[in-house]
Design a protein around this motif. Sequence first.
Motif, PDB file in Angstrom:
ATOM      1  N   THR A 102     -28.455  -8.962  -4.705  1.00 17.79           N
ATOM      2  CA  THR A 102     -28.283  -9.634  -5.989  1.00 17.79           C
ATOM      3  C   THR A 102     -27.588  -8.722  -6.993  1.00 17.79           C
ATOM      4  N   ALA A 103     -27.871  -7.413  -6.919  1.00 19.07           N
ATOM      5  CA  ALA A 103     -27.173  -6.454  -7.772  1.00 19.07           C
ATOM      6  C   ALA A 103     -25.685  -6.425  -7.432  1.00 19.07           C
ATOM      7  N   VAL A 104     -25.359  -6.467  -6.136  1.00 15.12           N
ATOM      8  CA  VAL A 104     -23.961  -6.534  -5.718  1.00 15.12           C
ATOM      9  C   VAL A 104     -23.319  -7.820  -6.225  1.00 15.12           C
ATOM     10  N   ALA A 105     -24.090  -8.915  -6.184  1.00 20.81           N
ATOM     11  CA  ALA A 105     -23.577 -10.193  -6.687  1.00 20.81           C
ATOM     12  C   ALA A 105     -23.241 -10.092  -8.172  1.00 20.81           C
ATOM     13  N   PHE A 106     -24.152  -9.499  -8.952  1.00 23.87           N
ATOM     14  CA  PHE A 106     -23.887  -9.293 -10.381  1.00 23.87           C
ATOM     15  C   PHE A 106     -22.651  -8.421 -10.587  1.00 23.87           C
ATOM     16  N   ALA A 107     -22.617  -7.302  -9.861  1.00 20.29           N
ATOM     17  CA  ALA A 107     -21.531  -6.344 -10.041  1.00 20.29           C
ATOM     18  C   ALA A 107     -20.181  -6.926  -9.619  1.00 20.29           C
ATOM     19  N   THR A 108     -20.165  -7.614  -8.468  1.00 23.42           N
ATOM     20  CA  THR A 108     -18.915  -8.204  -7.980  1.00 23.42           C
ATOM     21  C   THR A 108     -18.437  -9.308  -8.909  1.00 23.42           C
ATOM     22  N   GLY A 109     -19.361 -10.192  -9.295  1.00 21.81           N
ATOM     23  CA  GLY A 109     -19.002 -11.268 -10.214  1.00 21.81           C
ATOM     24  C   GLY A 109     -18.557 -10.735 -11.563  1.00 21.81           C
ATOM     25  N   GLY A 110     -19.271  -9.717 -12.064  1.00 24.57           N
ATOM     26  CA  GLY A 110     -18.917  -9.124 -13.358  1.00 24.57           C
ATOM     27  C   GLY A 110     -17.542  -8.492 -13.331  1.00 24.57           C
ATOM     28  N   SER A 111     -17.228  -7.779 -12.247  1.00 27.72           N
ATOM     29  CA  SER A 111     -15.919  -7.132 -12.119  1.00 27.72           C
ATOM     30  C   SER A 111     -14.803  -8.162 -11.989  1.00 27.72           C
ATOM     31  N   THR A 112     -15.066  -9.226 -11.225  1.00 25.36           N
ATOM     32  CA  THR A 112     -14.054 -10.269 -11.040  1.00 25.36           C
ATOM     33  C   THR A 112     -13.736 -10.970 -12.354  1.00 25.36           C
ATOM     34  N   LEU A 113     -14.772 -11.302 -13.126  1.00 27.54           N
ATOM     35  CA  LEU A 113     -14.560 -11.935 -14.435  1.00 27.54           C
ATOM     36  C   LEU A 113     -13.802 -11.011 -15.379  1.00 27.54           C
ATOM     37  N   ALA A 114     -14.126  -9.716 -15.289  1.00 29.32           N
ATOM     38  CA  ALA A 114     -13.438  -8.746 -16.154  1.00 29.32           C
ATOM     39  C   ALA A 114     -11.943  -8.710 -15.844  1.00 29.32           C
ATOM     40  N   LYS A 115     -11.589  -8.750 -14.538  1.00 32.53           N
ATOM     41  CA  LYS A 115     -10.182  -8.721 -14.150  1.00 32.53           C
ATOM     42  C   LYS A 115      -9.474 -10.031 -14.481  1.00 32.53           C
ATOM     43  N   ALA A 116     -10.204 -11.144 -14.324  1.00 27.98           N
ATOM     44  CA  ALA A 116      -9.582 -12.454 -14.527  1.00 27.98           C
ATOM     45  C   ALA A 116      -9.411 -12.809 -16.002  1.00 27.98           C
ATOM     46  N   PHE A 117     -10.424 -12.451 -16.817  1.00 27.30           N
ATOM     47  CA  PHE A 117     -10.405 -12.897 -18.211  1.00 27.30           C
ATOM     48  C   PHE A 117     -10.427 -11.749 -19.223  1.00 27.30           C
ATOM     49  N   GLY A 118     -10.602 -10.515 -18.735  1.00 24.46           N
ATOM     50  CA  GLY A 118     -10.608  -9.375 -19.644  1.00 24.46           C
ATOM     51  C   GLY A 118     -11.877  -9.234 -20.456  1.00 24.46           C
ATOM     52  N   THR A 119     -12.932  -9.952 -20.074  1.00 28.81           N
ATOM     53  CA  THR A 119     -14.201  -9.862 -20.796  1.00 28.81           C
ATOM     54  C   THR A 119     -14.988  -8.640 -20.346  1.00 28.81           C
ATOM     55  N   PRO A 120     -15.857  -8.095 -21.206  1.00 27.27           N
ATOM     56  CA  PRO A 120     -16.600  -6.878 -20.862  1.00 27.27           C
ATOM     57  C   PRO A 120     -17.500  -7.077 -19.648  1.00 27.27           C
ATOM     58  N   TYR A 121     -17.547  -6.056 -18.793  1.00 29.55           N
ATOM     59  CA  TYR A 121     -18.333  -6.114 -17.569  1.00 29.55           C
ATOM     60  C   TYR A 121     -19.797  -6.422 -17.854  1.00 29.55           C
ATOM     61  N   MET A 122     -20.389  -5.724 -18.818  1.00 27.68           N
ATOM     62  CA  MET A 122     -21.813  -5.908 -19.095  1.00 27.68           C
ATOM     63  C   MET A 122     -22.096  -7.325 -19.576  1.00 27.68           C
ATOM     64  N   LEU A 123     -21.233  -7.847 -20.439  1.00 25.25           N
ATOM     65  CA  LEU A 123     -21.403  -9.224 -20.920  1.00 25.25           C
ATOM     66  C   LEU A 123     -21.322 -10.201 -19.756  1.00 25.25           C
ATOM     67  N   ASN A 124     -20.401  -9.962 -18.840  1.00 24.33           N
ATOM     68  CA  ASN A 124     -20.256 -10.846 -17.677  1.00 24.33           C
ATOM     69  C   ASN A 124     -21.522 -10.874 -16.845  1.00 24.33           C
ATOM     70  N   THR A 125     -22.115  -9.696 -16.620  1.00 21.71           N
ATOM     71  CA  THR A 125     -23.330  -9.645 -15.802  1.00 21.71           C
ATOM     72  C   THR A 125     -24.507 -10.309 -16.524  1.00 21.71           C
ATOM     73  N   VAL A 126     -24.533 -10.225 -17.850  1.00 19.76           N
ATOM     74  CA  VAL A 126     -25.591 -10.904 -18.614  1.00 19.76           C
ATOM     75  C   VAL A 126     -25.470 -12.416 -18.449  1.00 19.76           C
ATOM     76  N   VAL A 127     -24.242 -12.937 -18.507  1.00 18.63           N
ATOM     77  CA  VAL A 127     -24.010 -14.380 -18.341  1.00 18.63           C
ATOM     78  C   VAL A 127     -24.429 -14.820 -16.941  1.00 18.63           C
ATOM     79  N   LEU A 128     -24.037 -14.049 -15.921  1.00 18.13           N
ATOM     80  CA  LEU A 128     -24.422 -14.371 -14.551  1.00 18.13           C
ATOM     81  C   LEU A 128     -25.936 -14.356 -14.388  1.00 18.13           C
ATOM     82  N   ALA A 129     -26.583 -13.360 -14.989  1.00 20.29           N
ATOM     83  CA  ALA A 129     -28.044 -13.264 -14.913  1.00 20.29           C
ATOM     84  C   ALA A 129     -28.699 -14.488 -15.542  1.00 20.29           C
ATOM     85  N   ALA A 130     -28.160 -14.936 -16.672  1.00 18.22           N
ATOM     86  CA  ALA A 130     -28.726 -16.091 -17.373  1.00 18.22           C
ATOM     87  C   ALA A 130     -28.592 -17.359 -16.527  1.00 18.22           C
TER      88      ALA A 130
END
Length: 388
Positions: A102-130
């Motif tokens: 699940t940590a890999v899922a957060f990290a992979t999803g967060g990194s992908t969103l960061a590359k696709a939309f330029g949003t901060p990694y930590m914010l992306n992982t918070v959204v995924l967690a929610a």
Amino acid sequence: MKKTLPAYLGISFVWFSAHFGGGFASGRQIVAFFLNHQWTSLFMPAFSMLIMGLTFYFSMVIAAKFNTYDYSTWSKKVYGNLAPVMAPVFEIMFNALLVLVTAVAFATGGSTLAKAFGTPYMLNTVVLAAVIFVLTIYGADLVRKSATVVSLILIACIFIIYVPNIIYFFPKIIHNFAAVKSGEIVTGTQNSFLDTIWWAAKYGALQCCAIGAYIVHAQACPDKASLKKAAIVGFFINTVVMYLSYFGILAFVDQGVLKEAVPSLFVVMNGVGGAWMTVLISLCIVIGAVSTGVALVYGTTNRLANFFGRNMSEEERAAKRKIHCISSSAMLVIACWMVAQLGLIPLIGKGYGNIGWVSLLLLTVPILLRGLGLWRFAEDVPGKVAAE
């Protein structure tokens, strides 16, 4: 659920949605466990899913037979007299897998969103967690429904991404396979056929680690016929999607795709589809990350909710079930999110192979022995599965 799709399909899609995580969507797992080995790896995705399918079916049958739908009480039925030692070991292994994957899922999803939309990694992982938290607090029925929707979306996306590339590059796929077989193209390690089987067995066993996330859904159709259908459909779906990824990546094996961090992204950027498929594969990776997190977290949420209510009467347990589920999901999601912030993707990725062989010895083999009747206990009296 029954008004739209049979329950066994929902269970099959739970299996697929848990299997199809960020690691699989990226193509990295197909490379590490199959394409990095000799040409006989062509037969191994089906072999891996056969191991997983049999384990899946026997696990569900055990859960239904003994009415044990959380993985703690279920593991005691699997290990019998060895349960005092083996059941705690299984729980440690399952929860370690839960946190890591699940940590890999957060990290992979967060990194992908960061590359696709330029949003901060930590914010992306918070959204995924929610999102994962919300989907896991409303019970098994919602998990199955969400898994069905997510799986259908992912299957459609995989077909859209890989089928055109496989058709267009089919002559090249044939050529590359022949080159790999002859040794003209070297793909990672060129070890023996037994080594290829070993890696395939480890992959199947790695997926079996998540069995605790599946057994809770056996209560939706606890008869053997339905469980058998769930296993067969799940085997078919997972195997087909694995081969689409396998052949799609094989088309570019002569261009260094096996060394890419995200092989599937390399395929769409250098194949048919161009820019819009890059967005589509990024979406697949994010959805896959969420689907894996939901399936695994809910499996443990059910276990913790039962643990919190262990000393309560049946009425008290029912009354506080929602609170226990919410608090359990929150604890698990926060723990996984915190691990994701450590940036452990390379370490976790290397650990998958080790988790695979540990799971093979401690979980897959015992379940197969139990299911095939080669390992019995006194309580295994002849009888029918519930509602058979």
